[in-house]
Design an enzyme around this catalytic site. Sequence first.
Site, PDB file in Angstrom:
ATOM      1  N   ARG A 102      52.199  32.875  24.767  1.00  0.00           N
ATOM      2  CA  ARG A 102      52.579  33.411  26.085  1.00  0.00           C
ATOM      3  C   ARG A 102      53.883  32.726  26.466  1.00  0.00           C
ATOM      4  O   ARG A 102      53.937  31.506  26.602  1.00  0.00           O
ATOM      5  CB  ARG A 102      51.493  33.136  27.122  1.00  0.00           C
ATOM      6  N   HIS A 129      52.998  43.119  27.847  1.00  0.00           N
ATOM      7  CA  HIS A 129      51.692  42.450  27.792  1.00  0.00           C
ATOM      8  C   HIS A 129      50.751  43.330  26.954  1.00  0.00           C
ATOM      9  O   HIS A 129      49.802  43.922  27.470  1.00  0.00           O
ATOM     10  CB  HIS A 129      51.154  42.267  29.214  1.00  0.00           C
ATOM     11  N   GLN A 132      46.783  43.154  26.884  1.00  0.00           N
ATOM     12  CA  GLN A 132      46.186  43.647  28.132  1.00  0.00           C
ATOM     13  C   GLN A 132      45.973  45.163  28.052  1.00  0.00           C
ATOM     14  O   GLN A 132      44.941  45.690  28.463  1.00  0.00           O
ATOM     15  CB  GLN A 132      47.103  43.314  29.319  1.00  0.00           C
ATOM     16  N   ASP A 223      49.939  46.123  39.676  1.00  0.00           N
ATOM     17  CA  ASP A 223      50.030  44.726  39.231  1.00  0.00           C
ATOM     18  C   ASP A 223      50.686  43.944  40.373  1.00  0.00           C
ATOM     19  O   ASP A 223      51.236  44.533  41.312  1.00  0.00           O
ATOM     20  CB  ASP A 223      50.870  44.655  37.933  1.00  0.00           C
ATOM     21  N   CYS A 263      45.248  44.297  35.914  1.00  0.00           N
ATOM     22  CA  CYS A 263      45.182  43.286  34.847  1.00  0.00           C
ATOM     23  C   CYS A 263      44.703  41.942  35.380  1.00  0.00           C
ATOM     24  O   CYS A 263      44.201  41.117  34.622  1.00  0.00           O
ATOM     25  CB  CYS A 263      46.537  43.145  34.167  1.00  0.00           C
ATOM     26  N   ARG A 291      39.188  42.182  27.611  1.00  0.00           N
ATOM     27  CA  ARG A 291      40.214  41.343  26.981  1.00  0.00           C
ATOM     28  C   ARG A 291      39.592  40.592  25.791  1.00  0.00           C
ATOM     29  O   ARG A 291      40.182  40.489  24.726  1.00  0.00           O
ATOM     30  CB  ARG A 291      40.782  40.326  27.987  1.00  0.00           C
TER      31      ARG A 291
HETATM   32  N1  NVA Z   1      53.137  40.838  35.711  1.00  0.00           N
HETATM   33  C1  NVA Z   1      52.283  39.670  35.736  1.00  0.00           C
HETATM   34  C2  NVA Z   1      51.107  39.869  34.836  1.00  0.00           C
HETATM   35  C3  NVA Z   1      50.119  38.730  34.836  1.00  0.00           C
HETATM   36  C4  NVA Z   1      49.002  38.905  33.877  1.00  0.00           C
HETATM   37  C5  NVA Z   1      53.087  38.445  35.353  1.00  0.00           C
HETATM   38  O1  NVA Z   1      53.886  38.527  34.402  1.00  0.00           O
HETATM   39  O2  NVA Z   1      52.934  37.412  36.001  1.00  0.00           O
HETATM   40  N1   CP Z   2      45.736  39.472  32.931  1.00  0.00           N
HETATM   41  C1   CP Z   2      46.077  38.265  32.414  1.00  0.00           C
HETATM   42  O1   CP Z   2      46.766  38.162  31.398  1.00  0.00           O
HETATM   43  O2   CP Z   2      45.544  37.198  33.077  1.00  0.00           O
HETATM   44  P1   CP Z   2      45.929  35.656  32.878  1.00  0.00           P
HETATM   45  O3   CP Z   2      47.339  35.486  33.387  1.00  0.00           O
HETATM   46  O4   CP Z   2      44.927  34.926  33.694  1.00  0.00           O
HETATM   47  O5   CP Z   2      45.841  35.319  31.423  1.00  0.00           O
END
Ligand code: NVA
Ligand code: CP
Length: 308
Positions: A102, A129, A132, A223, A263, A291
């Site tokens: 990540r 992502h 997801q 989101d 998500c 997930r």
């Molecule tokens: N768009 C959000 C998704 C989190 C799972 C982010 O990147 O923070």
């Molecule tokens: N939806 C998602 O990826 O959640 P986290 O940021 O908690 O991993």
Amino acid sequence: MRHFLTLKDFTKEEILEIIDLAIKIKKQTKKGKLKPYLKDQTLGMIFEKSSTRTRVSFEVGIHQLGGKGLFLSANDLQLGRGEPMKDTARVISRMVDMVMIRTFSQSVLEEFAMYSRVPVISGLSDSFHPVQLMADYMTMVEYDKAENAVVAYVGDGNNMAHSWLMLASKLGFELRIATPKGYEVDAGILKEAMNFAEQSGAIITIGNDPKEAIKDANVVTTDTWVSMGQEAEKAKRLEDFKGYMVDDAMMALAQKDAIFLHCLPAYRDYEVSEAVFEAHADEVFDEAENRLHAQKGVMVWLDDHRDN
Ligand code: NVA
Ligand code: CP
């Protein structure tokens, strides 16, 4: 050897094959009969950003498959003190069997994959992502929304919006995205999606009117308005996104039995009202659970597609 960095790199058939595998794996898991597909394998999990779902689902997922997860916070690695990503990749990939990362930039994932001896999975970047979306599509299948899908995405033109673009354009379903002006999806990613859509028959509409997007949709999704890394823009964003909350009035425009997906984490009374969220909590938490199963599908599929 294949990596899982974006859905761009996958055909419709491959995406559906992973979804079928994930559904099979979920059934085996529920019956307590999951095969140890990845017995004694180690998954390295590098996090440069926070996570609840991604961390827990990958760590538990690899454990359920007979392997072990290794949580690696970028701050605690020499990476945080300036060791190059390509060196990190060459070291870690000689010691583990698969890596999940990540990170911020998609190019970091690509660089890691280029130097890696083992499959690399995106656990989110600023651009996409993809794991997801595997869970989201699996949830649509389970709720019988995948056939003749009309998905409305309302909110920020961010990594989730981009991932929906890739999924819809690869699989060939209808996707309508409504963002405030100035928060549109990336033009380059949209162009790529439109090219895929020409082949798949996907209908993709981009606009600024959430009501138009939601009208008669069978899946409504959104989101956060403030993604990780955008904290400094929070006040301006909350102002600019006014009118984009998915609330009861918005949901009333969708098909009567439409599902709502998110998500997570969800910020109540910003991108979604408390009432809509709670009314659709079963769907959202099935999506979150998926997930775990979808990613087991991704890992087993990648393991099956090694060179040797
Ligand atoms: N768009 C959000 C998704 C989190 C799972 C982010 O990147 O923070
Ligand atoms: N939806 C998602 O990826 O959640 P986290 O940021 O908690 O991993």
